[in-house]
Design an enzyme around this catalytic site. Structure first.
Site, PDB file in Angstrom:
ATOM      1  N   THR A  27       0.841  -1.210   0.000  1.00 14.16           N
ATOM      2  CA  THR A  27       0.000   0.000   0.000  1.00 14.16           C
ATOM      3  C   THR A  27       0.867   1.248   0.000  1.00 14.16           C
ATOM      4  OG1 THR A  27      -1.598  -1.113   1.401  1.00 14.16           O
ATOM      5  CG2 THR A  27      -1.689   1.283   1.400  1.00 14.16           C
ATOM      6  N   ARG A  83     -13.496  -8.653   0.673  1.00 12.32           N
ATOM      7  CA  ARG A  83     -12.629  -8.179   1.768  1.00 12.32           C
ATOM      8  C   ARG A  83     -12.241  -6.708   1.562  1.00 12.32           C
ATOM      9  NH1 ARG A  83      -7.173  -5.951   2.392  1.00 12.32           N
ATOM     10  NH2 ARG A  83      -6.422  -6.596   4.425  1.00 12.32           N
ATOM     11  N   ASP A 138      -7.682  -1.827   5.789  1.00 11.58           N
ATOM     12  CA  ASP A 138      -7.650  -0.593   6.576  1.00 11.58           C
ATOM     13  C   ASP A 138      -7.622   0.664   5.705  1.00 11.58           C
ATOM     14  OD1 ASP A 138      -5.001  -1.549   5.799  1.00 11.58           O
ATOM     15  OD2 ASP A 138      -4.291   0.303   6.731  1.00 11.58           O
TER      16      ASP A 138
HETATM   17  N1  GLY Z   1      -3.057  -2.197   4.246  1.00 14.92           N
HETATM   18  C1  GLY Z   1      -3.860  -2.478   3.157  1.00 14.92           C
HETATM   19  C2  GLY Z   1      -4.702  -3.656   3.267  1.00 14.92           C
HETATM   20  O1  GLY Z   1      -4.586  -4.427   4.203  1.00 14.92           O
HETATM   21  O2  GLY Z   1      -5.508  -3.860   2.391  1.00 14.92           O
END
Ligand code: GLY
Length: 331
Positions: free
Chosen positions: A190, A218, A221
């Protein structure tokens, strides 16, 4: 990064303003804090190696007296549109069904924020998140609603699964018989960014295709304000990369901003957040998380659970990749 590529702006001026301070560990009294403003203090940090290129574009915005929120959007667009990057935007690895679904959020210095989750077929989710922030009364749009909104705002429908990401997904399907792979720095990076502009205002944002081959539906965060990013312009900003599930559970970025409010440095705050994750998860195998933070004074910090996390830094003097401090060695 070659020395000649470094941006030199040493002639740029600087000044300072005094704003209301915040409570510190030692004193419940409000103390005036001198916050630096001016072109000398403009800077950008962002996660991972890809941040170097993204920072360049973001810094160009700041250098031309642009505002931090524009720097964040333009900078993150670079990584989203990079076909070679397999964890952000177009070319991002898909979920277990072969669908590329994107998450992103953005936040400015006045608590305005916007977010999109489970967004398909749009190359630049951070720009859609900004439209959500600016053109709707909402903070978050998801799935088909987010897609319909983007089309209404003249974003183009795009195929995000490239030939190479399709090939990787097919190989994964054959080899893993639908067992979810661990999240780590090899299949997941990310990009999250923080910018400080010449007025001394912060903005932050992050964007991702998430955990490669995740279960359909799904969301991590990265679209969640407080988890993927958080910002209080009187205090500082923080943002995250790594296993979203672990970051959400401790409201990671919000926790770091609150720790800074209570007197921690950005570095200490990132470390405490990582240790919270370490102490609250029985199984740490493959659980990589990393945070970066910047306070209102422009001081920066980072911390990750495992080795291997780095972040890109750019100010008026230099552009560089910094290895993050960490708790555990990656085997
Ligand atoms: N940190 C990004 C994710 O878990 O999708």
């Amino acid at each position: 990064m070659k020395r000649r590529d470094f941006v030199k702006l040493s002639s740029l001026g600087t000044t300072a303003i005094i704003l209301d301070g915040c409570k510190t560990k030692d004193s419940a009294e409000k103390k005036p804090i001198v916050y630096p403003v001016g072109m000398k203090n403009i800077k950008v940090i962002s996660t991972w190696n890809a941040g170097l290129q993204a920072n360049k574009v973001a810094f160009e915005v700041l250098k031309n007296k642009g505002v931090a929120i524009d720097a964040i959007e333009k900078g993150l667009n670079v990584t989203e549109s990079d076909l070679e990057n397999t964890s952000v935007g177009i070319g991002g690895l898909p979920d277990a069904n072969g669908d590329v679904t994107l998450d992103a959020c953005i936040m400015d210095h006045e608590f305005n924020c916007g977010s999109v989750s489970y967004l398909k077929n749009i190359e630049n989710p951070i720009s859609v998140a900004r439209k959500v922030m600016e053109d709707t009364p909402h903070v978050m749009l998801s799935g088909k609603g987010a897609y319909d909104f983007a089309i209404q705002k003249d974003f183009e429908h795009q195929e995000l699964l490239t030939e190479s990401s399709k090939k990787m997904w097919k190989e994964w399907k054959l080899e893993n018989n639908n067992v979810l792979p661990a999240i780590n720095h090899e299949n997941h990076d990310t990009i999250a960014m923080i910018a400080l502009d010449e007025k001394g205002n912060l903005s932050t944002g992050c964007t991702t295709s998430g955990w490669a081959y995740k279960l359909g539906g799904r969301v991590g965060d990265s679209p969640i304000i407080g988890a993927g990013v958080y910002l209080d312009n009187q205090v500082g900003a923080a943002c995250a990369t790594g296993m979203g599930e672990a970051i959400i559970k401790i409201c990671g970025s919000h926790a770091i901003v609150e720790l800074m409010r209570n007197g921690s440095s950005p570095q200490e705050a990132c470390k405490i957040a990582v240790q919270r994750i370490k102490n609250s998860n029985k199984d740490l195998k493959d659980l990589q998380v990393g945070f970066i933070a910047m306070n209102k004074n422009g001081e920066i910090g980072s911390y990750s659970l495992y080795s291997g996390f780095n972040y890109a830094y750019q100010d008026a003097q230099e552009s560089k990749l910094i290895d993050s401090k960490f708790d555990l060695e990656w085997d």
